[in-house]
Design a protein around this motif. Structure first.
Motif, PDB file in Angstrom:
ATOM      1  N   CYS A 132      43.896 -21.820  75.893  1.00  0.00           N
ATOM      2  CA  CYS A 132      44.923 -22.749  75.399  1.00  0.00           C
ATOM      3  C   CYS A 132      46.263 -22.031  75.216  1.00  0.00           C
ATOM      4  CB  CYS A 132      44.477 -23.384  74.087  1.00  0.00           C
ATOM      5  SG  CYS A 132      42.922 -24.302  74.238  1.00  0.00           S
ATOM      6  N   HIS A 192      44.240 -23.578  81.178  1.00  0.00           N
ATOM      7  CA  HIS A 192      43.358 -24.726  80.996  1.00  0.00           C
ATOM      8  C   HIS A 192      43.836 -25.862  81.878  1.00  0.00           C
ATOM      9  CE1 HIS A 192      46.363 -26.998  78.716  1.00  0.00           C
ATOM     10  NE2 HIS A 192      46.681 -25.853  78.154  1.00  0.00           N
ATOM     11  N   CYS A 230      43.821 -29.147  80.652  1.00  0.00           N
ATOM     12  CA  CYS A 230      43.977 -30.305  79.775  1.00  0.00           C
ATOM     13  C   CYS A 230      45.233 -31.094  80.173  1.00  0.00           C
ATOM     14  CB  CYS A 230      44.112 -29.869  78.317  1.00  0.00           C
ATOM     15  SG  CYS A 230      42.672 -29.019  77.665  1.00  0.00           S
ATOM     16  N   ALA A 262      46.882 -34.257  75.839  1.00  0.00           N
ATOM     17  CA  ALA A 262      45.599 -33.848  75.254  1.00  0.00           C
ATOM     18  C   ALA A 262      45.798 -32.583  74.436  1.00  0.00           C
ATOM     19  CB  ALA A 262      44.564 -33.603  76.345  1.00  0.00           C
ATOM     20  N   GLN A 263      44.931 -32.405  73.463  1.00  0.00           N
ATOM     21  CA  GLN A 263      44.913 -31.199  72.645  1.00  0.00           C
ATOM     22  C   GLN A 263      43.878 -30.248  73.225  1.00  0.00           C
ATOM     23  OE1 GLN A 263      46.746 -30.275  69.827  1.00  0.00           O
ATOM     24  NE2 GLN A 263      45.711 -28.330  70.159  1.00  0.00           N
ATOM     25  N   CYS A 264      44.279 -29.010  73.455  1.00  0.00           N
ATOM     26  CA  CYS A 264      43.365 -27.977  73.940  1.00  0.00           C
ATOM     27  C   CYS A 264      42.848 -27.203  72.726  1.00  0.00           C
ATOM     28  CB  CYS A 264      44.107 -27.038  74.892  1.00  0.00           C
ATOM     29  SG  CYS A 264      43.072 -25.720  75.568  1.00  0.00           S
ATOM     30  N   CYS A 267      39.102 -30.054  75.817  1.00  0.00           N
ATOM     31  CA  CYS A 267      40.266 -30.928  75.850  1.00  0.00           C
ATOM     32  C   CYS A 267      39.924 -32.265  75.203  1.00  0.00           C
ATOM     33  CB  CYS A 267      40.704 -31.197  77.289  1.00  0.00           C
ATOM     34  SG  CYS A 267      41.009 -29.733  78.288  1.00  0.00           S
ATOM     35  N   LYS A 268      40.829 -32.786  74.373  1.00  0.00           N
ATOM     36  CA  LYS A 268      40.640 -34.093  73.755  1.00  0.00           C
ATOM     37  C   LYS A 268      41.975 -34.827  73.764  1.00  0.00           C
ATOM     38  CE  LYS A 268      39.125 -36.448  69.595  1.00  0.00           C
ATOM     39  NZ  LYS A 268      38.689 -36.299  68.203  1.00  0.00           N
ATOM     40  N   CYS A 269      41.942 -36.061  74.257  1.00  0.00           N
ATOM     41  CA  CYS A 269      43.167 -36.865  74.316  1.00  0.00           C
ATOM     42  C   CYS A 269      43.737 -37.072  72.918  1.00  0.00           C
ATOM     43  CB  CYS A 269      42.897 -38.214  74.971  1.00  0.00           C
ATOM     44  SG  CYS A 269      42.420 -38.087  76.705  1.00  0.00           S
ATOM     45  N   GLY A 318      40.188 -35.964  78.353  1.00  0.00           N
ATOM     46  CA  GLY A 318      40.993 -34.810  77.984  1.00  0.00           C
ATOM     47  C   GLY A 318      41.651 -34.144  79.175  1.00  0.00           C
ATOM     48  N   VAL A 319      41.028 -34.270  80.334  1.00  0.00           N
ATOM     49  CA  VAL A 319      41.633 -33.768  81.566  1.00  0.00           C
ATOM     50  C   VAL A 319      42.541 -34.854  82.131  1.00  0.00           C
ATOM     51  CG1 VAL A 319      41.167 -32.954  83.918  1.00  0.00           C
ATOM     52  CG2 VAL A 319      39.705 -32.218  82.023  1.00  0.00           C
TER      53      VAL A 319
END
Length: 92
Positions: free
Chosen positions: A47, A52, A54, A58-60, A69-71, A79-80
């Motif tokens: 990150c 990454h 992501c 998104a948050q890495c 990865c999460k949106c 997340g991607v």
């Protein structure tokens, strides 16, 4: 800590500080050999180093040996790929 005298083929993720070790057991010329292998001296923060995939929305989150990865709020996806969540339009 794993006991190499036990009949185990592999005991994983024995962490010591920034070092991660594996016990590896194998047979060589009829003799069972137990050894500890250094897998990684330090974790790479994908990150922080931008290594990454992501999405920009998104948050890495770094994990040992990988990342997640999460949106972000207001977006959905894996997340991607994140797409904006459209607010529902209320009918009058």
């Amino acid at each position: 800590i794993a006991d190499p005298s036990q009949p185990t083929t592999r005991v994983s993720d024995l962490g010591y500080g920034d070092n991660i070790f594996d016990w590896v057991v194998f047979e060589m010329h009829g003799v069972e050999v137990h050894t500890r292998v250094l897998l990684r001296r330090t974790d790479v923060d994908e990150c922080a180093t931008k290594r990454h995939n992501c999405h920009r929305h998104a948050q890495c989150t770094n994990t040992v040996g990988s990342f997640h990865c999460k949106c972000k709020e207001g977006f959905e996806g894996d997340g991607v790929k994140c797409t904006e969540v459209k607010a529902a339009v209320k009918e009058p």
